[in-house]
Write a protein that holds these residues in place. Structure first.
Motif, PDB file in Angstrom:
ATOM      1  N   LEU A   1       8.400   3.336  10.053  1.00 31.80           N
ATOM      2  CA  LEU A   1       7.465   2.605  10.900  1.00 31.80           C
ATOM      3  C   LEU A   1       6.032   2.666  10.386  1.00 31.80           C
ATOM      4  CD1 LEU A   1       8.837   3.607  14.403  1.00 31.80           C
ATOM      5  CD2 LEU A   1       9.063   1.423  13.245  1.00 31.80           C
ATOM      6  N   LEU A   2       5.801   3.284   9.243  1.00 32.90           N
ATOM      7  CA  LEU A   2       4.448   3.296   8.673  1.00 32.90           C
ATOM      8  C   LEU A   2       3.918   1.889   8.396  1.00 32.90           C
ATOM      9  CD1 LEU A   2       4.315   6.339   6.228  1.00 32.90           C
ATOM     10  CD2 LEU A   2       2.848   5.905   8.196  1.00 32.90           C
ATOM     11  N   PRO A   3       4.750   0.938   7.921  1.00 32.19           N
ATOM     12  CA  PRO A   3       4.209  -0.426   7.741  1.00 32.19           C
ATOM     13  C   PRO A   3       3.700  -1.052   9.033  1.00 32.19           C
ATOM     14  CG  PRO A   3       6.249  -0.170   6.499  1.00 32.19           C
ATOM     15  CD  PRO A   3       6.102   1.062   7.346  1.00 32.19           C
ATOM     16  N   VAL A   4       4.303  -0.718  10.170  1.00 25.23           N
ATOM     17  CA  VAL A   4       3.836  -1.268  11.451  1.00 25.23           C
ATOM     18  C   VAL A   4       2.448  -0.727  11.780  1.00 25.23           C
ATOM     19  CG1 VAL A   4       4.354  -1.463  13.912  1.00 25.23           C
ATOM     20  CG2 VAL A   4       6.203  -1.513  12.234  1.00 25.23           C
ATOM     21  N   VAL A   5       2.196   0.531  11.451  1.00 20.47           N
ATOM     22  CA  VAL A   5       0.927   1.171  11.804  1.00 20.47           C
ATOM     23  C   VAL A   5      -0.183   0.792  10.833  1.00 20.47           C
ATOM     24  CG1 VAL A   5      -0.198   3.393  12.184  1.00 20.47           C
ATOM     25  CG2 VAL A   5       2.169   3.066  12.877  1.00 20.47           C
ATOM     26  N   THR A   6       0.109   0.831   9.535  1.00 20.73           N
ATOM     27  CA  THR A   6      -0.923   0.633   8.516  1.00 20.73           C
ATOM     28  C   THR A   6      -1.092  -0.808   8.080  1.00 20.73           C
ATOM     29  OG1 THR A   6       0.678   1.089   6.751  1.00 20.73           O
ATOM     30  CG2 THR A   6      -0.554   2.961   7.656  1.00 20.73           C
ATOM     31  N   GLY A   7      -0.075  -1.650   8.301  1.00 16.97           N
ATOM     32  CA  GLY A   7      -0.153  -3.019   7.809  1.00 16.97           C
ATOM     33  C   GLY A   7       0.231  -3.177   6.361  1.00 16.97           C
ATOM     34  N   LEU A   8       0.638  -2.100   5.690  1.00 19.36           N
ATOM     35  CA  LEU A   8       1.087  -2.162   4.305  1.00 19.36           C
ATOM     36  C   LEU A   8       2.565  -2.509   4.259  1.00 19.36           C
ATOM     37  CD1 LEU A   8      -0.696   1.059   2.994  1.00 19.36           C
ATOM     38  CD2 LEU A   8      -1.547  -1.279   2.890  1.00 19.36           C
ATOM     39  N   SER A   9       3.060  -2.775   3.067  1.00 16.73           N
ATOM     40  CA  SER A   9       4.479  -3.055   2.903  1.00 16.73           C
ATOM     41  C   SER A   9       5.264  -1.750   2.838  1.00 16.73           C
ATOM     42  CB  SER A   9       4.716  -3.879   1.636  1.00 16.73           C
ATOM     43  OG  SER A   9       4.368  -3.124   0.481  1.00 16.73           O
ATOM     44  N   SER A  10       6.587  -1.858   2.927  1.00 12.89           N
ATOM     45  CA  SER A  10       7.433  -0.666   2.877  1.00 12.89           C
ATOM     46  C   SER A  10       7.342   0.019   1.523  1.00 12.89           C
ATOM     47  CB  SER A  10       8.888  -1.049   3.186  1.00 12.89           C
ATOM     48  OG  SER A  10       8.993  -1.611   4.479  1.00 12.89           O
ATOM     49  N   ASP A  11       7.286  -0.766   0.444  1.00 13.62           N
ATOM     50  CA  ASP A  11       7.173  -0.174  -0.887  1.00 13.62           C
ATOM     51  C   ASP A  11       5.847   0.546  -1.068  1.00 13.62           C
ATOM     52  OD1 ASP A  11       9.646  -1.223  -1.436  1.00 13.62           O
ATOM     53  OD2 ASP A  11       8.868  -3.013  -2.436  1.00 13.62           O
ATOM     54  N   GLN A  12       4.769  -0.046  -0.572  1.00 12.10           N
ATOM     55  CA  GLN A  12       3.465   0.610  -0.694  1.00 12.10           C
ATOM     56  C   GLN A  12       3.433   1.919   0.093  1.00 12.10           C
ATOM     57  OE1 GLN A  12       1.058  -2.661   0.709  1.00 12.10           O
ATOM     58  NE2 GLN A  12       0.368  -3.176  -1.355  1.00 12.10           N
TER      59      GLN A  12
ATOM     60  N   PRO B   1       4.034   4.011  17.585  1.00 14.39           N
ATOM     61  CA  PRO B   1       5.367   3.954  16.956  1.00 14.39           C
ATOM     62  C   PRO B   1       5.744   5.215  16.197  1.00 14.39           C
ATOM     63  CG  PRO B   1       4.207   1.886  16.628  1.00 14.39           C
ATOM     64  CD  PRO B   1       3.223   2.834  17.227  1.00 14.39           C
ATOM     65  N   LEU B   2       4.768   5.891  15.588  1.00 15.17           N
ATOM     66  CA  LEU B   2       5.087   7.110  14.842  1.00 15.17           C
ATOM     67  C   LEU B   2       5.459   8.270  15.755  1.00 15.17           C
ATOM     68  CD1 LEU B   2       2.351   7.125  12.048  1.00 15.17           C
ATOM     69  CD2 LEU B   2       4.767   6.575  11.803  1.00 15.17           C
ATOM     70  N   LEU B   3       4.995   8.246  17.007  1.00 15.92           N
ATOM     71  CA  LEU B   3       5.185   9.381  17.909  1.00 15.92           C
ATOM     72  C   LEU B   3       6.113   9.068  19.070  1.00 15.92           C
ATOM     73  CD1 LEU B   3       1.500  10.661  18.095  1.00 15.92           C
ATOM     74  CD2 LEU B   3       3.297  11.318  16.492  1.00 15.92           C
TER      75      LEU B   3
END
Length: 431
Positions: free
Chosen positions: A164-175, A296-298
């Protein structure tokens, strides 16, 4: 038979002037060929450099950079304006002091030298700092909710789903994956599932930790129980120091806090959250500066009824709802830059009305509106107007308490004129 006789032709020698012109033309031709060869080599080098740095090669040779102007003398009213709007926005986008987002910014500044020393690519450094800041804000949010001491915490471990990091940061999954790998190599974070690998029937399987049994339907429609990873334990190093790295202590971890089968039946999965994020329409998303929505992370680290206060709502109706002092109002006003341009004027009007209420200065709504609007325009131009306005407001509050001012707006204008703010910000015509 007729005999033909030929007379030898006489060649006229070149004069000194003609010889000089001939040599000059030859030298110019040779110089043009050398210049063309040099430009071709520069173009090839620029193209190879662009391939390595994922940048477009310049079509023309890069002109020489102008000399950097000398810094202004101490005490002068000249201000240094950054060269880009991004640099100006980085300076004004600050989260509210005393919040997990503000503590995360301080943690990023402590970890920035380590990341910049090891990661050479600028985009990779940016992604690593983004991911580290999101994880640090999530850690500080848990510390605040659990009423722990954030000032004395060096490393914090919590359960999350890194998908779920892409949802929080706006980056792609690969990044996000590359950024977390770099951060783990640097020792700033450590992630593990807490499972032990075992060899069963020639296949490598994981048991224990966050690997829990769950039921799936196979291709034939039959229920099959298998082991699946429900999440990850992440340790975030909040205060880097020489010789200290983030480490998850496996024997101190509690059981997996997530029931994967129940979450799948409720639709409470990372895949569902990713699909919802794709369908959401957000008016603005700050890549630098503002708070992340780390809910989403928590969402599996805390009970469901404790998650509503973890995220931030990017809406024009909630910018000034928590502003209780003029300083907090200015911190909230810096978020006006992140609102949609169609709603920016309404946000400034709301800030002016809130400032009149906090200063108890009825009848000066238009004056405060013009001041805040010109300050916002100046910040977009790269002129740091909010900082001087905050200092003038602080002096006005002190004078109001000591002298009992009936019109704080006039005193504020006097303070702004004394420091040159009115000339550099208020009376400057917008482009």
């Amino acid at each position: 038979m007729i005999a033909h006789t030929t007379t030898p032709s006489t060649t006229r020698p070149f004069t000194t002037t003609e010889q000089e012109l001939r040599q000059r033309a030859q030298q110019q031709l040779i110089q043009k060929r050398l210049n063309a060869h040099t430009l071709e080599e520069q173009g090839q080098k620029a193209f190879r450099r662009a391939l390595r740095s994922t940048e477009q090669p310049p079509l023309l040779p890069t002109p020489a950079r102008p000399a950097r102007p000398a810094p202004p003398l101490p005490g002068s009213r000249e201000q240094i304006i950054p060269a880009s709007l991004e640099a100006a926005m980085d300076r004004i986008r600050h989260p509210r002091p005393g919040t997990p987002a503000a503590w995360a910014v301080e943690a990023v500044e402590r970890a920035r030298p380590i990341i910049e020393a090891q990661v050479k690519r600028r985009d990779a450094r940016h992604n690593a700092l983004m991911v580290y800041r999101a994880l640090a804000q999530a850690a500080y949010a848990l510390i605040q909710v659990r009423a722990q001491q954030h000032a004395h915490t060096t490393t914090y471990t919590f359960f999350t789903v890194l998908d779920l990091l892409p949802v929080v940061t706006g980056l792609s999954s690969d990044q996000c994956e590359r950024a977390t790998r770099r951060l783990q190599d640097l020792g700033l974070i450590h992630k593990t599932s807490g499972a032990l690998p075992t060899q069963t029937g020639g296949k490598r399987q994981y048991r224990g930790g966050t690997w829990v049994p769950t039921t799936f339907l196979n291709a034939e429609g039959q229920k099959v129980t298998t082991q699946a990873c429900a999440g990850t334990w992440v340790a975030v190093l909040l205060r880097p120091a020489p010789g200290i790295t983030a480490r998850v202590i496996s024997h101190e971890l509690p059981p997996c806090p997530r029931d994967l089968t129940t979450d799948r039946k409720k639709g409470r999965t990372a895949w569902q959250r990713l699909q919802e994020a794709k369908s959401e329409v957000r008016e603005s998303f700050l890549l630098t500066g503002d708070e992340f929505n780390i809910t989403p992370l928590l969402q599996w680290s805390l009970p469901e009824n404790n998650q509503k206060s973890l995220g931030t709502v990017d809406s024009r109706t909630s910018i000034f709802k928590d502003a209780q002092t003029p300083q907090e109002l200015l911190w909230s006003l810096s978020r006006v830059a992140s609102t949609h341009p169609h709603h920016r004027r309404e946000a400034v009007q709301e800030g002016a009305a809130r400032l009149v209420q906090l200063l108890d200065d009825e009848g000066w709504e238009q004056h405060y509106y013009r001041v805040l609007w010109r300050a916002t325009e100046a910040e977009f131009r790269g002129c740091p107007a909010y900082a001087q306005l905050a200092a003038a407001l602080q002096r006005t509050l002190i004078s109001k308490a000591e002298l009992g001012l009936s019109r704080p707006g006039a005193w504020l204008t006097h303070q702004l004129r004394e420091c040159g703010w009115m000339d550099n910000v208020y009376h400057v015509k917008s482009a």
